[in-house]
Scaffold this motif. Structure first.
Motif: not given
Length: 478
Positions: A160-162, A169-170, A206-207, A217-220
């Motif tokens: 969905q993201i891509q 990635a996010c 986020l995935p 890692d994406c969250l941070h």
């Protein structure tokens, strides 16, 4: 993180900044310094299952996930004069080099909610991060279930993201709260970071089907960017605001930048000059030790070097072009007279690219990278990566003692920086070296320890098994 629009995107976790014309949203790279140590080509796609080895732990062992305890970030060890410049360049520029006219942030309490189908670890990782933001950065932020939250974190599939941003990635976007609104909204001025005057509502995507560490890692990165700086700077050795993506959780430097971002002296709409007049005093108050450290004044990073690194480590480039671009990046670093982590990164990139075609040359590049990393303050995590590569070479050469001397000091580093994938890899290298020395019981214990961290760092069981087999195949005994 990087700034793009619908015309550009990240392709793998080793590509660097790609900037679209309107600079409407931000996206985390799908790449970072890879935990890839085999002396064969390291593909940027999904790892392939190598030939099996008998001593692979059973499936039940793969289910035990380990997580980290309280974060203990190292304080920034640089001059406040350097960090004044860092703050202004982070806050008033986009990655394209385009200047931002005004300072923007949230005003008042900030609320964050989670929607979609998050991985089981997301909420606990978010709560840990929000606690750090309150305690270390002094930001009034909390989690809520209200649909009126300032920041919505929506967990959706990578596909969905891509579909919105191929191979990202996010990413984070202002003034929307769900991914289904993005395609229509991305053409609006409201979602253009360059035109933003204040921050009231943002969405982070986020995935929901990545490893726990990849999601964290994406969250941070994305939450830090939602709250604060929009730029990344290669000259920063100790920050997630750096396109080399070595750091995967917010560092002491990052928390200082965010604390300064929400200092009472600053407000929405301030110009660069107005912020520049106030930030030295803010940093002196929040980081008094930085007043007595000599400034280093690192040089700016040329766009040519960034472009060459992007070509060398990004997708869609033939091997010969990758190596040529990496050589060009190294020449630029040498010409600039760099002796910091950027010089080291140039050697590291060249070593990675030549790993399968010229093993001896690649090893030499990792050795040089390790040397430059060792003399750069704030680059100890970078050094752990180069040490893992050198340890793989030592094991392949049958030198277990050298491998252990490289790996053992880096295991506590990986733990301190909460990098489970790197930690798992270091433990597997340690286990392989111990096996070579006939220390079977210790090797078994290290290997089992690695699996719990691999479950968080790599996720899927088949990926963990592939990593086990990849590293076991390094030994000459195999």
């Amino acid at each position: 993180m990087s700034l793009i629009d619908q015309t550009g995107s990240k392709t793998d976790r080793w590509s660097v900044s790609s900037v679209g014309q309107a600079l409407r949203n931000t996206v985390r790279k799908v790449w970072m310094i890879p935990v890839c140590v085999a002396l064969v080509a390291c593909d940027t796609g999904a790892p392939q299952e190598p030939a099996t080895r008998a001593a692979v732990p059973d499936t039940k062992s793969l289910r035990a996930m380990k997580t980290f305890g309280p974060t203990r970030p190292s304080p920034p060890m640089r001059s406040n004069r350097d960090m004044t410049r860092d703050f202004l360049d982070l806050a008033f520029s986009l990655e394209s080099g385009r200047d931002l006219n005004v300072f923007t942030r949230f005003e008042g309490p900030i609320t964050v909610r989670v929607t979609g189908t998050p991985v089981p670890t997301l909420v606990s990782d978010l709560d840990r991060l929000l606690a750090r933001l309150r305690n270390e950065a002094g930001i009034n932020v909390r989690r809520t279930n209200s649909s009126q939250a300032n920041i919505t974190i929506e967990a959706v599939t990578r596909a969905q993201i891509q579909r919105q941003l191929p191979k990202a990635a996010c990413f984070v976007v202002p003034n929307i709260d769900k991914l289904s609104d993005y395609r229509r909204a991305k053409h609006n001025k409201a979602t253009n970071w360059g035109l933003l005057e204040k921050r009231e509502k943002l969405a982070i995507f986020l995935p929901s089907d990545s490893s726990p560490q990849e999601v964290r890692d994406c969250l941070h990165e994305e939450l830090a960017q939602a709250l604060g700086p929009l730029n990344d700077l290669y000259r920063l050795p100790d920050s997630v605001f750096n396109d080399d993506n070595v750091h995967t959780i917010l560092t002491g430097f990052d928390m200082l930048m965010l604390r300064a971002y929400y200092a009472p002296e600053l407000r929405n709409g301030m110009s660069r000059g107005e912020v520049a007049a106030r930030i030295p005093g803010i940093l002196a108050r929040y980081n008094p030790r930085g007043q007595n450290i000599a400034a280093r004044y690192p040089s700016a990073t040329p766009r040519s070097w960034v472009k060459d690194i992007q070509t060398a480590l990004g997708p869609g480039t033939r091997p010969a072009q990758r190596e040529k671009a990496a050589q060009n990046a190294l020449r630029t670093a040498e010409k600039a007279g760099w002796t910091d982590h950027r010089r080291a990164f140039s050697h590291f990139a060249l070593g990675r690219i030549t790993q399968s075609s010229n093993t001896a040359f690649a090893k030499q590049q990792f050795q040089i990278a390790n040397r430059f990393y060792s003399q750069t303050p704030g680059a100890e995590l970078h050094r752990a990566y180069s040490a893992s590569q050198l340890a793989a070479h030592a094991i392949n050469e049958g030198n277990a003692k050298a491998a252990l001397s490289l790996v053992n000091p880096q295991i506590p580093v990986a733990k301190r920086y909460e990098n489970a994938s790197l930690l798992a890899t270091l433990l597997l290298l340690q286990a392989e070296a111990m096996d070579m020395q006939g220390r079977a019981t210790e090797a078994h214990a290290a290997r089992l320890d690695s699996i719990g961290w691999a479950r968080y760092g790599f996720g899927a069981d088949w990926v963990i098994r592939a990593k086990l087999r990849e590293i076991s195949a390094l030994s000459p005994r195999q």
